[in-house]
Motif scaffolding. Structure first.
Motif, PDB file in Angstrom:
ATOM      1  N   VAL A 309       0.812  -1.222   0.000  1.00  0.00           N
ATOM      2  CA  VAL A 309       0.000   0.000   0.000  1.00  0.00           C
ATOM      3  C   VAL A 309       0.846   1.273   0.000  1.00  0.00           C
ATOM      4  O   VAL A 309       0.543   2.225  -0.717  1.00  0.00           O
ATOM      5  N   TYR A 310       1.922   1.308   0.787  1.00  0.00           N
ATOM      6  CA  TYR A 310       2.734   2.535   0.826  1.00  0.00           C
ATOM      7  C   TYR A 310       3.583   2.655  -0.424  1.00  0.00           C
ATOM      8  O   TYR A 310       4.417   1.803  -0.707  1.00  0.00           O
ATOM      9  N   LYS A 311       3.369   3.742  -1.156  1.00  0.00           N
ATOM     10  CA  LYS A 311       4.235   4.047  -2.287  1.00  0.00           C
ATOM     11  C   LYS A 311       4.982   5.334  -1.939  1.00  0.00           C
ATOM     12  O   LYS A 311       5.288   6.179  -2.765  1.00  0.00           O
ATOM     13  N   ASN A 312       5.191   5.530  -0.678  1.00  0.00           N
ATOM     14  CA  ASN A 312       5.846   6.686  -0.098  1.00  0.00           C
ATOM     15  C   ASN A 312       6.413   6.192   1.224  1.00  0.00           C
ATOM     16  O   ASN A 312       6.240   5.027   1.565  1.00  0.00           O
ATOM     17  N   HIS A 313       7.024   7.085   2.014  1.00  0.00           N
ATOM     18  CA  HIS A 313       7.575   6.632   3.296  1.00  0.00           C
ATOM     19  C   HIS A 313       6.459   6.060   4.175  1.00  0.00           C
ATOM     20  O   HIS A 313       5.390   6.657   4.304  1.00  0.00           O
ATOM     21  N   ASP A 314       6.722   4.912   4.776  1.00  0.00           N
ATOM     22  CA  ASP A 314       5.820   4.340   5.770  1.00  0.00           C
ATOM     23  C   ASP A 314       6.004   5.185   7.037  1.00  0.00           C
ATOM     24  O   ASP A 314       7.119   5.257   7.578  1.00  0.00           O
ATOM     25  N   PRO A 315       4.940   5.858   7.518  1.00  0.00           N
ATOM     26  CA  PRO A 315       5.137   6.762   8.664  1.00  0.00           C
ATOM     27  C   PRO A 315       5.666   6.035   9.891  1.00  0.00           C
ATOM     28  O   PRO A 315       6.374   6.604  10.719  1.00  0.00           O
ATOM     29  N   ARG A 316       5.363   4.731  10.001  1.00  0.00           N
ATOM     30  CA  ARG A 316       5.844   3.971  11.156  1.00  0.00           C
ATOM     31  C   ARG A 316       7.355   3.796  11.088  1.00  0.00           C
ATOM     32  O   ARG A 316       8.052   3.811  12.102  1.00  0.00           O
ATOM     33  N   ALA A 317       7.882   3.646   9.854  1.00  0.00           N
ATOM     34  CA  ALA A 317       9.337   3.479   9.701  1.00  0.00           C
ATOM     35  C   ALA A 317      10.059   4.763  10.089  1.00  0.00           C
ATOM     36  O   ALA A 317      11.139   4.729  10.693  1.00  0.00           O
ATOM     37  N   ARG A 318       9.463   5.911   9.743  1.00  0.00           N
ATOM     38  CA  ARG A 318      10.075   7.198  10.125  1.00  0.00           C
ATOM     39  C   ARG A 318      10.191   7.300  11.647  1.00  0.00           C
ATOM     40  O   ARG A 318      11.220   7.679  12.192  1.00  0.00           O
ATOM     41  N   ILE A 319       9.068   6.951  12.326  1.00  0.00           N
ATOM     42  CA  ILE A 319       9.063   7.053  13.799  1.00  0.00           C
ATOM     43  C   ILE A 319      10.091   6.073  14.381  1.00  0.00           C
ATOM     44  O   ILE A 319      10.830   6.394  15.302  1.00  0.00           O
ATOM     45  N   LEU A 320      10.146   4.888  13.797  1.00  0.00           N
ATOM     46  CA  LEU A 320      11.036   3.858  14.341  1.00  0.00           C
ATOM     47  C   LEU A 320      12.509   4.194  14.122  1.00  0.00           C
ATOM     48  O   LEU A 320      13.356   3.880  14.959  1.00  0.00           O
ATOM     49  N   LYS A 321      12.802   4.844  12.991  1.00  0.00           N
ATOM     50  CA  LYS A 321      14.196   5.209  12.736  1.00  0.00           C
ATOM     51  C   LYS A 321      14.672   6.180  13.829  1.00  0.00           C
ATOM     52  O   LYS A 321      15.747   6.010  14.410  1.00  0.00           O
ATOM     53  N   GLN A 322      13.831   7.172  14.119  1.00  0.00           N
ATOM     54  CA  GLN A 322      14.185   8.121  15.178  1.00  0.00           C
ATOM     55  C   GLN A 322      14.264   7.399  16.525  1.00  0.00           C
ATOM     56  O   GLN A 322      15.172   7.631  17.321  1.00  0.00           O
ATOM     57  N   ALA A 323      13.279   6.483  16.748  1.00  0.00           N
ATOM     58  CA  ALA A 323      13.254   5.760  18.029  1.00  0.00           C
ATOM     59  C   ALA A 323      14.521   4.922  18.214  1.00  0.00           C
ATOM     60  O   ALA A 323      15.026   4.782  19.323  1.00  0.00           O
ATOM     61  N   CYS A 324      15.055   4.375  17.110  1.00  0.00           N
ATOM     62  CA  CYS A 324      16.300   3.595  17.178  1.00  0.00           C
ATOM     63  C   CYS A 324      17.405   4.435  17.795  1.00  0.00           C
ATOM     64  O   CYS A 324      18.093   4.011  18.729  1.00  0.00           O
ATOM     65  N   HIS A 325      17.561   5.666  17.245  1.00  0.00           N
ATOM     66  CA  HIS A 325      18.609   6.558  17.763  1.00  0.00           C
ATOM     67  C   HIS A 325      18.354   6.882  19.230  1.00  0.00           C
ATOM     68  O   HIS A 325      19.259   6.828  20.057  1.00  0.00           O
ATOM     69  N   ASP A 326      17.082   7.226  19.553  1.00  0.00           N
ATOM     70  CA  ASP A 326      16.749   7.624  20.934  1.00  0.00           C
ATOM     71  C   ASP A 326      17.014   6.490  21.912  1.00  0.00           C
ATOM     72  O   ASP A 326      17.609   6.686  22.965  1.00  0.00           O
ATOM     73  N   VAL A 327      16.543   5.274  21.541  1.00  0.00           N
ATOM     74  CA  VAL A 327      16.664   4.144  22.462  1.00  0.00           C
ATOM     75  C   VAL A 327      18.139   3.810  22.692  1.00  0.00           C
ATOM     76  O   VAL A 327      18.578   3.641  23.836  1.00  0.00           O
ATOM     77  N   LEU A 328      18.904   3.752  21.597  1.00  0.00           N
ATOM     78  CA  LEU A 328      20.324   3.404  21.749  1.00  0.00           C
ATOM     79  C   LEU A 328      21.027   4.455  22.616  1.00  0.00           C
ATOM     80  O   LEU A 328      21.826   4.127  23.495  1.00  0.00           O
ATOM     81  N   GLN A 329      20.662   5.736  22.391  1.00  0.00           N
ATOM     82  CA  GLN A 329      21.297   6.803  23.174  1.00  0.00           C
ATOM     83  C   GLN A 329      20.904   6.691  24.653  1.00  0.00           C
ATOM     84  O   GLN A 329      21.746   6.753  25.535  1.00  0.00           O
ATOM     85  N   ARG A 330      19.606   6.464  24.920  1.00  0.00           N
ATOM     86  CA  ARG A 330      19.152   6.392  26.312  1.00  0.00           C
ATOM     87  C   ARG A 330      19.695   5.162  27.020  1.00  0.00           C
ATOM     88  O   ARG A 330      19.882   5.164  28.226  1.00  0.00           O
ATOM     89  N   LEU A 331      19.952   4.112  26.256  1.00  0.00           N
ATOM     90  CA  LEU A 331      20.531   2.918  26.881  1.00  0.00           C
ATOM     91  C   LEU A 331      22.060   3.019  26.939  1.00  0.00           C
ATOM     92  O   LEU A 331      22.732   2.129  27.443  1.00  0.00           O
ATOM     93  N   GLY A 332      22.575   4.134  26.371  1.00  0.00           N
ATOM     94  CA  GLY A 332      24.020   4.359  26.394  1.00  0.00           C
ATOM     95  C   GLY A 332      24.788   3.324  25.598  1.00  0.00           C
ATOM     96  O   GLY A 332      25.871   2.888  25.990  1.00  0.00           O
ATOM     97  N   THR A 333      24.208   2.907  24.458  1.00  0.00           N
ATOM     98  CA  THR A 333      24.879   1.878  23.666  1.00  0.00           C
ATOM     99  C   THR A 333      24.835   2.265  22.180  1.00  0.00           C
ATOM    100  O   THR A 333      24.249   3.283  21.811  1.00  0.00           O
TER     101      THR A 333
END
Ligand code: ACO
Length: 429
Positions: A309-333
């Protein structure tokens, strides 16, 4: 809802078919009378152009990259809501009041234990069996423990079945992990919230105190919110289809778990991590992998990329990409797999093959990196997807149940096999 008609000419016959409009302006040609009037059916393998129902739950616009649950943008829910609140929203189409939310959380909390006899079923399954297979089997087996739950049970009983599923599937999922590593099953803890209790059942042992990290619990809650519903995808359509034969909710959701397991659907989150690890291990470079993914003969695809269905950015992937950075940073890893994923994404977004086909990262591309950071084993990634998708499956099953248009799902086909011929006796073949 019907204002216009579409004209169809077939042979020397012209017929008019009603046109339906959705709340966001989507249009559909209502072909229900087509076969009766013309003898023709539609042909749509994979149902890419087929609307199977009218629904009030989730809206998505794949061209614009929009996803809303009951009108609420996924970005706002991800930032402000909780998974149980979202689950209530999907099932009731409105956000709960404070009282309703408290009652809902209590109901779920006090149904989390499973029957002791149900636990014995795990012992009969090989430890190395995939936890999705284990979960599908155990959820299916719930029908034998709650035999009063039928398709046409009174509404209150269907609701209790929904609560039982929401409450018990995390326990069933955690036990599938414990079984695989030979650790004792941990009873649920009623003093913990949904995500924290899930982590406790996964990682605690009877030998020592296990303290749930609130950063990990919140990240898990976010993942569950993002997976909670996605309208008529493969597993949800399966849940509706099985329910259409008047099978009960447990049987229907068990089938949904099986449908989700496949690598083209929810199973892609596991495949993404395996792909990233193979690049990290030097099996081939990111560039070489991308060449392989473009080669149709290789049978390799860039997992976590592309969407029906998505022929554009999947909005969930955008949120998750940012969340990846946030989680790794908050876990200090840090995780080199994130860098590999980003490299693959930047190659794809500049490569004609992916650009022309409008292939973007989907929900599975970055979710595995977060699961990994949270300590969730790879085999369990798709199980966590199933936990997230559960309220969507239940809401869609309940909606189907109340739908005045409901019918047993039974597509037709174009037969292209042998024409009539006489049986040939064995000695003459
Ligand atoms: N890598 C390489 N090429 C791809 C990819 C990919 N990930 N996805 C699609 N393509 C190509 C196809 O080969 C096809 O090319 P062609 O037109 O030259 O034949 C074109 O893009 C269209 O692909 P289809 O398979 O026809 O698209 P469809 O809508 O049927 O499939 C799907 C969507 C299954 C998600 C597909 O993109 C895919 O296999 N992706 C990888 C698996 C994945 O990430 N699945 C998770 C999806 S999200 C979810 O279910 C939660």
């Amino acid at each position: 809802m019907t204002s216009e008609t579409a004209k169809l000419t077939i042979g020397d016959q012209e017929i008019e078919l009603p046109v339906l409009k959705g709340a966001e302006g989507e249009i559909a040609i209502d072909i229900r009378a087509l076969r009766a009037q013309t003898g023709a059916i539609t042909f749509d393998p994979g149902y890419a152009n087929t609307g199977s129902c009218r629904s009030t739950i989730t809206f998505l616009d794949g061209e614009k990259g929009i996803l809303r649950y009951c009108g609420y943008p996924i970005e706002q829910l991800a930032e402000k809501s909780t998974f149980l609140e979202v689950a209530w929203l999907l099932m009731n189409r409105e956000l709960p009041s404070a009282n309703q939310l408290e009652q809902w959380e209590n109901e779920i909390t006090y149904h989390t234990m499973v029957h002791e006899d149900l636990k014995r079923l795990y012992a009969s399954m090989p430890k190395e069996g995939h936890p999705m297979a284990v979960c599908a089997a155990i959820v299916g087996a719930l029908s034998t423990f709650y035999q009063d739950v039928k398709f046409d049970s009174p509404e209150i009983e269907r609701r209790i079945a929904a609560v039982r599923l929401m409450a018990k599937v995390p326990t069933i999922a955690a036990y599938s992990f414990k079984h695989s590593i030979g650790q004792p099953f941990m009873y649920p803890r009623n003093d913990l919230n949904y995500a924290s209790n899930l982590l406790h059942m996964m990682f605690a042992t009877p030998c020592e105190e296990y303290e749930v990290d609130p950063v990990i619990a919140r990240a898990l809650d976010l993942l569950l919110i993002l997976h909670a519903d996605h309208e008529q995808n493969c597993s949800t359509s399966t849940v509706r289809m099985v329910g259409s034969s008047q099978a009960n909710l447990f049987a229907s959701v068990s089938a949904g778990i099986s449908a989700l397991w496949g690598p083209l659907h929810g199973g892609a989150n596991q495949k993404v991590i395996e792909m990233l690890i193979s690049i990290q291990d030097g099996e081939r470079s990111a560039k070489q992998f991308m060449e392989l993914a473009k080669d149709k003969d290789s049978g390799v695809r860039l997992m976590g990329f592309g969407h029906r269905v998505y022929k554009n950015h999947d909005p969930r992937a955008r949120i998750l990409k940012q969340a990846c950075h946030d989680v790794l940073q908050r876990l200090g890893t840090s995780d080199p797999l994130l860098e590999i994923a980003q490299e693959l994404e930047s190659i794809a977004l500049e490569d004609d093959y992916f650009v022309e086909r409008k292939l973007y990262p989907n929900v599975d591309f970055y979710s595995g990196i977060i699961y990994k950071a949270l300590g969730i084993p790879t085999d369990m990634f798709t199980v966590f997807f199933a936990l997230g998708r559960l309220p969507g499956w239940i809401a869609q099953w309940l909606e189907f149940h109340g739908d005045e248009d409901k019918k047993i799902c039974r597509p037709r086909q174009i037969y292209i096999g042998a024409n009539e011929r006489d049986y040939v006796p064995l000695e003459k073949r």
